[in-house]
Motif scaffolding. Structure first.
Motif, PDB file in Angstrom:
ATOM      1  N   ARG A  35      14.027  13.638  -3.977  1.00 54.36           N
ATOM      2  CA  ARG A  35      12.718  13.643  -4.630  1.00 54.36           C
ATOM      3  C   ARG A  35      12.610  12.526  -5.664  1.00 54.36           C
ATOM      4  O   ARG A  35      11.591  11.852  -5.772  1.00 54.36           O
ATOM      5  N   SER A  36      13.681  12.347  -6.427  1.00 55.39           N
ATOM      6  CA  SER A  36      13.642  11.355  -7.516  1.00 55.39           C
ATOM      7  C   SER A  36      13.685   9.922  -6.997  1.00 55.39           C
ATOM      8  O   SER A  36      13.386   8.986  -7.741  1.00 55.39           O
ATOM      9  N   LYS A  37      14.056   9.757  -5.713  1.00 54.10           N
ATOM     10  CA  LYS A  37      14.159   8.417  -5.135  1.00 54.10           C
ATOM     11  C   LYS A  37      13.212   8.222  -3.959  1.00 54.10           C
ATOM     12  O   LYS A  37      13.490   7.435  -3.051  1.00 54.10           O
ATOM     13  N   THR A  38      12.095   8.946  -3.940  1.00 56.01           N
ATOM     14  CA  THR A  38      11.081   8.793  -2.896  1.00 56.01           C
ATOM     15  C   THR A  38       9.767   8.375  -3.552  1.00 56.01           C
ATOM     16  O   THR A  38       9.313   9.018  -4.503  1.00 56.01           O
ATOM     17  N   PHE A  39       9.156   7.303  -3.029  1.00 56.66           N
ATOM     18  CA  PHE A  39       7.955   6.763  -3.652  1.00 56.66           C
ATOM     19  C   PHE A  39       6.889   6.466  -2.608  1.00 56.66           C
ATOM     20  O   PHE A  39       7.193   5.954  -1.518  1.00 56.66           O
ATOM     21  N   ALA A  40       5.660   6.795  -2.938  1.00 51.11           N
ATOM     22  CA  ALA A  40       4.519   6.482  -2.082  1.00 51.11           C
ATOM     23  C   ALA A  40       3.992   5.101  -2.463  1.00 51.11           C
ATOM     24  O   ALA A  40       3.756   4.825  -3.634  1.00 51.11           O
ATOM     25  N   CYS A  41       3.813   4.237  -1.459  1.00 50.08           N
ATOM     26  CA  CYS A  41       3.338   2.878  -1.707  1.00 50.08           C
ATOM     27  C   CYS A  41       2.185   2.545  -0.768  1.00 50.08           C
ATOM     28  O   CYS A  41       2.195   2.939   0.404  1.00 50.08           O
ATOM     29  N   THR A  42       1.219   1.800  -1.270  1.00 55.25           N
ATOM     30  CA  THR A  42       0.057   1.435  -0.452  1.00 55.25           C
ATOM     31  C   THR A  42      -0.003  -0.057  -0.146  1.00 55.25           C
ATOM     32  O   THR A  42      -0.850  -0.493   0.623  1.00 55.25           O
ATOM     33  N   THR A  43       0.888  -0.840  -0.737  1.00 53.51           N
ATOM     34  CA  THR A  43       0.972  -2.275  -0.435  1.00 53.51           C
ATOM     35  C   THR A  43       2.433  -2.681  -0.344  1.00 53.51           C
ATOM     36  O   THR A  43       3.319  -1.994  -0.866  1.00 53.51           O
TER      37      THR A  43
END
Length: 486
Positions: free
Chosen positions: A409-417
């Protein structure tokens, strides 16, 4: 005592200093493997092999409960047989090891040492399947395979490794797809409940699917350093292999029909996954379900009267209840023993000394958390057994799972670009990226070229982060999990 323990622990490189060296230190010093004179191959030592045996037992039981039978195919595949499915052979060509001579004579046709056994199973199915009454065939084999990897690392990639490969054949596409998903779910359940390792279930992209498959499904796990590891795969083949090998059966309407096939497998790389998911700077941290030693009893001041006798009573009690327990009554110091069994990842350590005997108690230390608790030694040691059993069955696996899940969880990120992906990687290091994708392979390649993270799978559990592709800005079709991988 403290000095001895410090000496043992200092032999492991800190994971935040050099994760690759930390991993190598653990597999060697915990006596899981030894290197050999055969380049790219390893000796799996008794302690490492015992972990694999427990994995085998749990999975084999699950397979048989779902109607699967074990078989054994030859380890050699004639070149002409391998060539029957074009996409399949092209996918494996760079990794195939060929045998060209038998003794001193050159073979009329070279044979490969199996990299996988689809073609062998198909050759066999063509002989034994004639009617709908012959279906389904639900087969599995536990064998070694050979893939000529250029860069090797113990358990993760070696030129010969152990695995199981399931191969099933069905009358309809619907039955085969049900099998494909069922086996993926079995793998996910095994990883999460028996190995305390959270996984993400999903479908591989077209460019990343198994050679010859219609669709490939996988479970992806995050390692402690933020990289991904493919922990298991399940493939739906459709009728492509059946057509290549002319496998047909007479249906209930007496019409000849091509059957549909699946293949699925996990390997000894799961041992590497355990190390990199749960291990720490003191060594292994093993899930109780697959730990060769679930509890170790360490006598304190064992030269004093009654200590070894009491320790032996505790040992016999736990052993009689089916717990894999060891009594270390060697003349090594308690500090050395503590460090040794921490290194080996034993889930529970039980300490018993003169003061404990005087107070009618013992002390239990939990490996993954370091927590200690005092256990009363009542009649027949019922409280001891109940406490240790609860630790092994529930508290430890749940705690290990939550700890690993929090890391993910602490190393998962949502990115749009793609700029956001690069920023996440620069700020946080290796991590999981959730980003939308249009479905175009060119965009998939571009993301990896620019950011360094590749597509791992299209998760079944989708999160809608944007309407547009992270790469080209066109309408997005799916969220993809992106990461660097082992």
């Amino acid at each position: 005592m403290a000095k001895n323990k410090q000496k043992m622990v200092s032999e492991i490189t800190a994971m935040n200093m050099d994760f690759a060296q930390w991993y190598t230190d653990i597999v060697k010093k915990a006596e899981l493997i030894a290197y050999t004179s055969v380049k790219g191959c390893m000796v799996i030592r008794p302690y490492g092999y015992a972990i694999w045996e427990h994995m085998q037992h749990i999975l084999d039981t699950k397979f048989k409960k779902t109607g699967h039978e074990n078989v054994n195919m030859p380890m050699f595949i004639p070149e002409s047989l391998l060539q029957k499915e074009k996409d399949h052979v092209e996918g494996f060509a760079p990794e195939v090891a060929w045998v060209t001579h038998g003794g001193s004579e050159k073979l009329e046709e070279r044979v490969c040492v199996r990299p996988t056994s689809e073609t062998l199973f198909c050759d066999h199915y063509a002989d034994i399947i004639h009617s709908y009454r012959d279906l389904p065939k639900l087969y599995n084999q536990w064998v070694s395979v050979v893939r000529w990897e250029k860069t090797t690392r113990p358990f993760l990639r070696s030129r010969e490794f152990l695995w199981q490969e399931g191969h099933t054949i069905h009358a309809t596409a619907e039955e085969a797809m049900e099998e494909t998903v069922q086996m993926l779910n079995i793998y996910a359940d095994f990883c999460e409940k028996s190995l305390a390792m959270p996984v993400i279930k999903g479908q591989k992209t077209e460019s990343d699917k198994f050679a010859g498959a219609v669709a490939t499904y996988a479970i992806e796990a995050m390692m402690h350093d933020g990289k991904a590891l493919q922990a298991g795969t399940s493939h739906y083949f459709g009728d492509g292999f059946a057509k290549a090998f002319q496998i047909q059966f007479a249906g209930k309407d007496n019409q000849l029909t091509y059957p549909h096939q699946t293949s699925w497998g996990v390997s000894t790389r799961l041992i590497g996954a355990i190390i990199m998911t749960h291990g720490d700077d003191n060594g292994l941290v093993l899930p109780p379900a697959v730990a060769p030693i679930q509890a170790v009893i360490v006598p304190i001041a064992q030269h004093k009267e009654g200590v070894l006798e009491k320790a032996a009573e505790l040992y016999e009690t736990l052993k009689a209840q089916g717990i894999r327990v060891k009594l270390d009554d060697s003349d090594n110091t308690p500090g050395w023993k503590f460090a040794q069994y921490e290194m080996k990842g034993v889930p529970v350590r039980i300490e018993i000394g003169p003061k404990d005997i005087e107070n009618n108690q013992c002390v239990a230390a939990v490996r993954y958390s370091g927590e200690k608790q005092t256990i009363a030694l009542d009649d027949a040691y019922a409280t001891l057994f109940a406490t240790v059993q609860q630790l092994l069955d529930t508290q430890i696996p749940q705690g290990m799972f939550e700890k690993a899940l929090e890391n993910r969880r602490s190393k998962t990120f949502a990115c749009t670009t793609m700029e956001a992906i690069q920023q996440a990687l620069e700020t946080h290091g290796d991590c999981f990226i959730e980003a939308m994708w249009c479905g175009d392979e060119a965009c998939e390649d571009k993301v990896k070229e620019v950011t360094g993270v590749g597509s791992r799978c299209i998760p079944f559990e989708q999160h809608h982060h944007s309407d547009t592709c992270v790469c080209c800005g066109k309408p997005a079709k799916q969220m993809v999990l992106w990461a660097k991988a082992y």
